[in-house]
Write an enzyme that holds these catalytic residues in place. Structure first.
Site, PDB file in Angstrom:
ATOM      1  N   ASP A   1       0.838  -1.194   0.000  1.00 39.96           N
ATOM      2  CA  ASP A   1       0.000   0.000   0.000  1.00 39.96           C
ATOM      3  C   ASP A   1       0.880   1.253   0.000  1.00 39.96           C
ATOM      4  O   ASP A   1       0.644   2.205  -0.754  1.00 39.96           O
ATOM      5  CB  ASP A   1      -0.912  -0.024   1.229  1.00 39.96           C
ATOM      6  CG  ASP A   1      -1.751   1.231   1.358  1.00 39.96           C
ATOM      7  OD1 ASP A   1      -2.636   1.445   0.519  1.00 39.96           O
ATOM      8  OD2 ASP A   1      -1.510   2.006   2.302  1.00 39.96           O
TER       9      ASP A   1
ATOM     10  N   GLU B   1      -1.219  -4.692  -4.540  1.00 43.71           N
ATOM     11  CA  GLU B   1      -0.398  -4.098  -3.474  1.00 43.71           C
ATOM     12  C   GLU B   1       0.624  -5.099  -2.948  1.00 43.71           C
ATOM     13  O   GLU B   1       1.793  -4.751  -2.729  1.00 43.71           O
ATOM     14  CB  GLU B   1      -1.298  -3.593  -2.341  1.00 43.71           C
ATOM     15  CG  GLU B   1      -2.119  -2.384  -2.740  1.00 43.71           C
ATOM     16  CD  GLU B   1      -3.119  -1.954  -1.694  1.00 43.71           C
ATOM     17  OE1 GLU B   1      -3.536  -0.786  -1.717  1.00 43.71           O
ATOM     18  OE2 GLU B   1      -3.497  -2.804  -0.844  1.00 43.71           O
TER      19      GLU B   1
END
Length: 240
Positions: A58, A130
């Site tokens: 992320d 991610e």
């Protein structure tokens, strides 16, 4: 690692045009929690889900987007860059990148998740992107991560910046409704269909009690997003 798992990893590495020095990193990045749970129940204690990699990834994705915006859009103010970054890092955008990469074909899913359509679920796809970003970063560094992912991110950043594509439909609808009607849109679950493992949810978005659109999805969140998207399309037609 099982032979079929290794075969899938090799195929995906060929698609990425990057050979992992530690294939186990890629395996973990593609390993959904449902698969890891089932495999641990079979005695494979070393199989872990991609959730920890997703946490790191992320931040990696956010950095790639922020750096690209800073260097490629020198006239853009901070507020504009923040909005574009939020859209480019959204679940919707990352799910599209997952499909661009063919990642949806290579995720390892548990049996129940596979049956319920998890391979096309945006939350799973975006999380896997991610996790992949983190795996690339840990295996080859920032240069490798950019070489694999940045062109995909940049393409959607450009479309967002030019207003050719909208990902955060709920936020966009909220801004329009607040400006026009001085109120907030309301999302109401109107019904559910299907067995527990294949539920479909239907959500109606309303403004001052009036229905604008009904969206459906495999989760309430997805149904709300689809309702917002349809509502924006309806407002656009009303304006034309």
């Amino acid at each position: 690692m099982k032979e079929e798992e290794l075969k899938r990893l090799i195929e995906f590495m060929e698609k990425l045009q990057y050979r992992f020095l530690e294939p186990k990193l890629l395996f973990t990045a593609l390993c959904h929690s449902s698969y890891a749970h089932e495999e641990r129940q079979r005695g494979r204690k070393d199989v872990e889900s991609n959730e920890r990699l997703e946490f790191l990834g992320d931040a990696v994705v956010d950095f790639l987007i922020a750096e690209h915006l800073y260097t490629s859009y020198p006239e853009a103010p901070e507020g504009t860059m923040s909005k574009i970054k939020a859209a480019a890092a959204s679940e919707d955008a990352l799910a599209l990148i997952a499909r661009d990469l063919g990642l949806n074909e290579y995720i390892f899913l548990g049996h129940g998740e596979e049956l319920s359509g998890g391979r096309e679920r945006e939350s799973i796809l975006s999380g896997a992107v991610e996790a992949l970003a983190a795996a690339l970063y840990l295996d080859g560094g920032l240069k490798v991560t950019k070489s694999v992912l940045l062109s995909h991110l940049a393409r959607y950043i450009e479309q967002i910046a030019e207003g050719r594509i909208v990902f955060d439909h709920k936020t966009t609808l909220q801004e329009i409704v607040q400006e026009r009607y001085r109120t907030l849109p309301e999302y109401v679950l109107v019904r559910e269909e299907g067995p527990a493992h294949m539920k479909k949810f239907f959500v109606e978005v309303r403004v001052k009690g009036q229905a604008l659109a009904v969206g459906e999805g495999s989760s309430i969140k997805d149904a709300e997003k689809n309702a917002a998207k349809l509502a924006l399309e309806r407002l656009k037609v009303m304006d034309s």
